[in-house]
Design a protein around this motif. Structure first.
Motif, PDB file in Angstrom:
ATOM      1  N   PHE A 339       0.839  -1.180   0.000  1.00 53.29           N
ATOM      2  CA  PHE A 339       0.000   0.000   0.000  1.00 53.29           C
ATOM      3  C   PHE A 339       0.882   1.240   0.000  1.00 53.29           C
ATOM      4  O   PHE A 339       1.685   1.432   0.912  1.00 53.29           O
ATOM      5  N   ALA A 340       0.715   2.033  -1.066  1.00 53.92           N
ATOM      6  CA  ALA A 340       1.458   3.289  -1.111  1.00 53.92           C
ATOM      7  C   ALA A 340       1.023   4.217   0.019  1.00 53.92           C
ATOM      8  O   ALA A 340       1.828   4.954   0.579  1.00 53.92           O
ATOM      9  N   ASP A 341      -0.265   4.152   0.354  1.00 56.20           N
ATOM     10  CA  ASP A 341      -0.803   4.937   1.465  1.00 56.20           C
ATOM     11  C   ASP A 341      -1.532   3.976   2.393  1.00 56.20           C
ATOM     12  O   ASP A 341      -2.684   3.613   2.150  1.00 56.20           O
ATOM     13  N   PRO A 342      -0.891   3.521   3.489  1.00 57.07           N
ATOM     14  CA  PRO A 342      -1.555   2.557   4.381  1.00 57.07           C
ATOM     15  C   PRO A 342      -2.855   3.069   4.968  1.00 57.07           C
ATOM     16  O   PRO A 342      -3.713   2.273   5.348  1.00 57.07           O
ATOM     17  N   ASN A 343      -3.021   4.400   5.048  1.00 57.04           N
ATOM     18  CA  ASN A 343      -4.261   4.936   5.585  1.00 57.04           C
ATOM     19  C   ASN A 343      -5.393   4.934   4.565  1.00 57.04           C
ATOM     20  O   ASN A 343      -6.536   5.214   4.900  1.00 57.04           O
ATOM     21  N   ASN A 344      -5.072   4.630   3.296  1.00 55.03           N
ATOM     22  CA  ASN A 344      -6.086   4.543   2.246  1.00 55.03           C
ATOM     23  C   ASN A 344      -5.796   3.309   1.393  1.00 55.03           C
ATOM     24  O   ASN A 344      -5.481   3.408   0.217  1.00 55.03           O
ATOM     25  N   PRO A 345      -5.857   2.102   2.018  1.00 51.24           N
ATOM     26  CA  PRO A 345      -5.398   0.894   1.323  1.00 51.24           C
ATOM     27  C   PRO A 345      -6.247   0.523   0.119  1.00 51.24           C
ATOM     28  O   PRO A 345      -5.732  -0.053  -0.840  1.00 51.24           O
ATOM     29  N   SER A 346      -7.541   0.831   0.144  1.00 54.21           N
ATOM     30  CA  SER A 346      -8.390   0.403  -0.965  1.00 54.21           C
ATOM     31  C   SER A 346      -8.035   1.110  -2.268  1.00 54.21           C
ATOM     32  O   SER A 346      -8.295   0.584  -3.354  1.00 54.21           O
ATOM     33  N   GLN A 347      -7.432   2.302  -2.193  1.00 54.39           N
ATOM     34  CA  GLN A 347      -7.114   3.049  -3.403  1.00 54.39           C
ATOM     35  C   GLN A 347      -5.617   3.121  -3.684  1.00 54.39           C
ATOM     36  O   GLN A 347      -5.202   3.776  -4.632  1.00 54.39           O
ATOM     37  N   SER A 348      -4.794   2.477  -2.843  1.00 52.99           N
ATOM     38  CA  SER A 348      -3.346   2.512  -3.090  1.00 52.99           C
ATOM     39  C   SER A 348      -2.749   1.111  -3.067  1.00 52.99           C
ATOM     40  O   SER A 348      -1.580   0.940  -2.808  1.00 52.99           O
ATOM     41  N   ARG A 349      -3.593   0.097  -3.306  1.00 54.00           N
ATOM     42  CA  ARG A 349      -3.150  -1.287  -3.249  1.00 54.00           C
ATOM     43  C   ARG A 349      -2.460  -1.700  -4.553  1.00 54.00           C
ATOM     44  O   ARG A 349      -2.937  -1.413  -5.644  1.00 54.00           O
ATOM     45  N   GLU A 350      -1.320  -2.363  -4.417  1.00 54.20           N
ATOM     46  CA  GLU A 350      -0.625  -2.974  -5.555  1.00 54.20           C
ATOM     47  C   GLU A 350      -0.417  -4.446  -5.224  1.00 54.20           C
ATOM     48  O   GLU A 350       0.046  -4.792  -4.137  1.00 54.20           O
TER      49      GLU A 350
END
Length: 989
Positions: A339-350
């Motif tokens: 997760f590029a942004d752990p606080n927004n995992p649904s939109q930064s998941r790879e």
């Protein structure tokens, strides 16, 4: 069926009676869910199977998964299933094919017969331990087993999470007959690692001159030989096959050589090596060695064997704060997410894929970047390599990482959400403060003149009040001063009077002292005269006593003379009376001459006369002495009386003198006290003046503060009233809007569509929102929701009761709380308490799209859900989650079949963790199908026996019961079930 009872047909053709009543469908659905849970691949421990037969009761302690670490270096996983079924497979350097079998109970022992014909006996010395004994093909179970191993109970999720799952076909008589596996080699005592002493020659064409080489006979007939050529990683290997023939292991190598491994009569082993023509042999001593030491020879230079349990889970950089969310998740079956942004995992998941390396795992991401996770002596390291970069080169980044538990993830998520909520609250407070400030500015600007006039008027009132208070204080002070002066005058008069009295007493005391001194002098002179007279009297007495002594002596002498005279006279008389006369000249006669006698008598008479005179003088002297003594005694007595009077006068003088001194001291003390009273009066007056001044200042300051506080409170109250009125107005408007839109034909909700609007079979449909709950208020709307069930029945042996205080609205979400707190519920003492809300009697709908957005707490024994219930026998369980598996959801439909019997069908899905963040769950219900969705993705669809009666909404969280089991020591309490919103749609007409 009459009354409120129906009968359910269980899978073993037994009728299960269920008591029914209005809104008691929870009991029915729970029972149906328990009876058919096995069809959803539910683990045996979470099922509620039919009542087992006696043999099943005996086998119950053996049910489940067991792990056995074989001495050959691989691991066996055995699954003992209900109703006499079993299966097994091995991992490591073994066959990955699954073998089935059946079992029976022999007393406390479980006897398994496998498809290959082998028989094994399981014994259970303790709850989580088994002893497995393996017997040769066709051997009696009363004989000696060829293999014996210890196993331990295993969680049912572990076998399904292995790095290399079993992929081969199941072993059955057909596959064994087709030669797909060497069945006789699956349980042979020859399986494992063997050390062969070959001397200094070469065997099997390997060469190298080493004294030993090693064999590995694997399950399913694979054989390996290995010999290290040096102490580096250069080794020689050879791969062949082997079979069991009688009591020997026959090994065939690709070169045509054949070896026979056999057991000798003394219990030792030997290897007989044949050439390719089988014409000559060489016998070598052999011994079986531990797998842990020999495995390195066969894996040298290759990858290290890790299990998924070393890396599966959530990871966080080690230098991050404890409440930081994970940046990486290593998933089962070789997949991973970062997760590029752990606080927004649904939109930064790879997403990526991973495989095991020699020291860890390598994760290849969709972008081509590779993360190498390695085990170091001090922990785990994550090294990042750019796309196309060799792992042997220097990494672009390197950081220490730490694996964290789900509870820590939940804590981090909760902390992040708390921070977000705090930031939102701060933002709202800032906005509210800005609004209040703007309103205050406007009010101040609009009321500036009025405030100024009010301030001036208040100032004048304050001045008048201050003057009035000052006058009152001055009058009070004057009165106090007058009283003080009066008291001082009285005290001064009293002191003056006391002083005068003391002076008079002092003067009287001085006069008495002078008189006493004069009397003392007179008494002293009298005493001195008396002393002189006493001395003279004493001297006279001494003289009289001497004279009396002399006279006494004379009287004594006279008495003696008188006695002599009398004696002489008597003698003379006697001589005269006798008539005898003696011659006067006879010189021998003793008689004296008469002249002599007369002379002596005369002399004696003179002496007596002198004695009488002396006696008379002595008596006179005695009388004089006695008179002198009497006079001296009288003088002494008088002197003593005078001395006593002088002493009395001296004592009186001393008393008067002491009284005078005391009066002087009292006068001095009175003077001192008067001075102190004057000083204290002055000081008290000064302090009173200072206190009065301070009190006036404090009263003025307090008054100013109270007025400012009152003004501020009034402004805040007005702002709050305005805000509350705005919220109430908005809520009322929203309620009126919903009512109006529900009454509209058709509804006029435009734009908002279900989350799964783009899913198959939905992308051409137009939906209208007809009912919505956002939980934006401060409490539930009683016109839309009921708290608790209408009846307090306990189904599924649940351990919780439902209480109203476990339902609350916070931060725009419904929070259902489960607590470790006992409650009396329906006449039962339930050890846990939780919450439930329903729309029974307030909202129901047939067909449409129902969805909600929820998040749950992870923990065994927790059961959050989202259900639709009808007044009949139908129900749609849109969502069921068991807290020990928050990444697994169940979706179920309960409806009557063509015979009128309620049946349950459904689906399950694994992969989305509801304890990490919010997810949306929905169901599309039409007359022809029921389709379940999670985050817009279709889970499953049913097209037969579709219920048609309207249904109400139920949101609840149960604790414990037959389906989920009781909580354990890791279950967090209080536990929460968050519901962000609920929406209900209808198809546009």
């Amino acid at each position: 069926m009459p009354g409120d009872s129906i009968g359910l047909l269980t899978p073993d053709n037994r009728v299960f009676p269920v008591y029914m009543g209005r809104y008691r469908l929870l009991t029915l659905c729970t029972v149906l869910f328990a009876l058919t849970c096995g069809s959803l691949a539910q683990p045996a421990s979470a099922q509620t199977p039919p009542a087992p037969a006696a043999s099943e009761d005996a086998s119950r302690p053996f049910l489940g998964f067991w792990k056995i670490d074989e001495s050959a270096g691989d691991t066996a996983y055995i699954n003992i299933k209900p109703r006499g079924r079993a299966s097994v497979f091995w991992t490591g350097m073994s066959s990955d094919k699954i073998e089935s079998g059946t079992y029976v109970m022999d007393g406390a022992k479980l006897v398994i017969t496998w498809t290959t014909g082998f028989q094994e006996v399981l014994e259970q010395p303790s709850t989580n331990v088994i002893i497995r004994k393996t017997f040769p093909l066709g051997a009696s179970l009363s004989g000696t087993p060829t293999l014996e191993a210890r196993g331990e109970r295993l969680d049912s999720r572990v076998p399904g999470s292995l790095t290399v799952p079993p992929t081969g076909p199941r072993l059955n008589p057909a596959t064994i007959a087709a030669g797909e596996v060497n069945a006789s080699a699956l349980r042979s005592p020859y399986i494992g690692y063997w050390e062969v002493r070959q001397g200094t020659g070469s065997v099997l064409g390997i060469g190298g001159g080493s004294e030993f080489f090693f064999l590995n006979l694997q399950r399913a007939g694979k054989a390996q030989a290995v010999q290290r050529n040096s102490w580096d990683d250069s080794i020689s290997k050879q791969v062949g096959s082997w079979t069991v023939e009688g009591e020997q292991a026959h090994i065939l190598w690709p070169s045509g050589h054949k070896d026979v491994l056999t057991k000798k009569a003394d219990g030792t082993y030997e290897l007989i090596a044949f050439n390719e023509k089988q014409s000559s042999s060489n016998t070598l001593p052999v011994r079986q060695v531990d797998a842990s030491g020999a495995q390195a020879l066969f894996t040298a230079g290759e990858t290290r064997l890790f299990t998924i349990e070393d890396f599966v889970g959530y990871w966080r950089f080690d230098d991050r704060k404890p409440d930081t969310r994970p940046h990486l998740e290593i998933e089962r079956w070789g997949t991973a997410s970062r997760f590029a942004d752990p606080n927004n995992p649904s939109q930064s998941r790879e997403t990526g894929e991973w495989k095991i390396t020699q020291s860890g795992i390598a994760v290849t991401w969709a972008s081509g970047v590779v993360d190498l996770m390695e085990v170091s002596p001090t922990g785990y390291m994550q090294k990042t390599f750019a796309a196309g970069t060799s792992l042997a080169s220097a990494p672009a980044n390197s950081a220490r990482v730490r694996r964290i538990s789900r509870n820590e993830v939940a804590t981090a998520i909760a902390a992040g959400e708390a921070r977000n909520r705090a930031a939102e609250v701060t933002k709202r407070q800032s906005e509210a403060e800005e609004r209040l400030k703007a309103q205050a500015d406007a009010r101040r600007k609009a009321e500036e003149d009025a405030k100024r006039l009010a301030a001036e008027e208040q100032h004048q009132r304050e001045l008048a009040e201050a003057q009035r208070v000052a006058a009152e204080n001055a009058e009070k002070q004057r009165i106090a001063d007058a009283e003080a002066a009066k008291i001082a005058q009285t005290e001064a008069a009293r002191l003056a009077k006391a002083e005068a009295e003391a002076r008079v007493q002092a003067e009287a005391a001085a006069a008495a002292r002078a008189k006493a001194e004069e009397e003392s002098r007179r008494l002293a002179a009298a005493e001195e005269a008396a002393n002189r007279r006493a001395a003279e009297q004493a001297e006279a007495r001494q003289k009289a006593e001497a004279e009396a002594a002399r006279v006494a002596q004379l009287e004594k002498e006279q008495m003696l003379a008188e006695e002599a005279r009398l004696a002489a006279e008597a003698s003379a008389k006697a001589a005269t009376s006798s008539g005898v006369e003696k011659p006067a000249t006879d010189i021998t006669s003793t008689e004296k001459p008469a002249a002599v006698v007369v002379s002596e008598a005369q002399k004696q008479a003179e002496q007596e006369e002198a004695a009488r005179k002396a006696a008379a003088e002595a008596a006179l002297a005695q009388r004089k002495a006695d008179e002198a003594a009497r006079k001296a005694a009288a003088d002494a007595e008088l002197a003593e009386r005078k001395a006593a009077e002088a002493a009395r006068i001296a004592a009186e003088e001393a008393r008067v003198r002491a009284e005078a001194e005391l009066a002087a001291k009292q006068r001095a003390e009175a003077d001192r006290r008067r001075e102190e009273a004057i000083a204290q009066e002055k000081k008290s007056k000064q302090e009173a003046e200072e206190q009065s001044r301070q009190r006036a200042l404090a009263e003025a300051d307090s008054k100013r503060k109270q007025e400012a506080e009152a003004l501020r409170n009034a402004e805040v109250a007005k702002a709050r009233e305005a805000e509350a009125a705005a919220r109430a107005k908005a809520a009322e408007q929203g309620r009126q809007r919903v009512v109006a839109e529900q009454a509209a034909k058709p509804p006029q909700f435009v734009g908002l569509q279900p989350t799964a609007a783009k899913a198959p079979l939905m992308n051409d449909l137009v939906w209208n929102l007809v009912w919505e709950e956002r939980f934006n208020g401060t409490s539930l709307d009683p016109d839309r929701w009921n708290v608790g069930y209408p009846s307090k029945n306990v189904a599924n042996n649940e351990l919780s009761g439902y209480a109203e205080d476990n339902i609350r609205i916070k931060d725009g979400a419904l929070v259902v709380t489960a607590r470790d707190k006992a409650i009396d519920y329906g006449g039962r003492n339930q050890p846990y308490t939780s919450g439930v809300i329903t729309t029974f009697g307030k909202f129901e709908q047939a067909y449409g799209y129902f969805e909600t957005r929820v998040r749950v707490t992870e923990g065994k024994g927790l059961w959050p859900n989202f259900w639709l219930f009808s007044k009949g026998a139908a129900a749609i369980r849109v969502l069921d989650i068991f807290g020990n598996e928050p990444d697994k959801t169940y979706h179920t439909v309960v409806a009557e079949d063509s015979t009128g019997t309620p049946k349950q069908r459904g689906f399950q899905r694994k992969g989305v963790d509801f304890s990490w963040e919010y997810h949306v769950v929905g169901v599309m219900w039409t007359p022809s199908a029921i389709t379940f969705h999670v985050d817009g993705e279709e889970i499953g669809r049913l097209t037969d026996n579709i219920p048609a009666e309207p249904m109400s909404i139920v949101l609840s969280m149960a604790v414990g019961g037959d389906l989920v089991g009781p909580p354990d020591g890791w279950t967090p309490f209080p536990a929460y079930y968050w519901v962000d919103w609920v929406r209900v749609y209808k198809l546009s007409e």
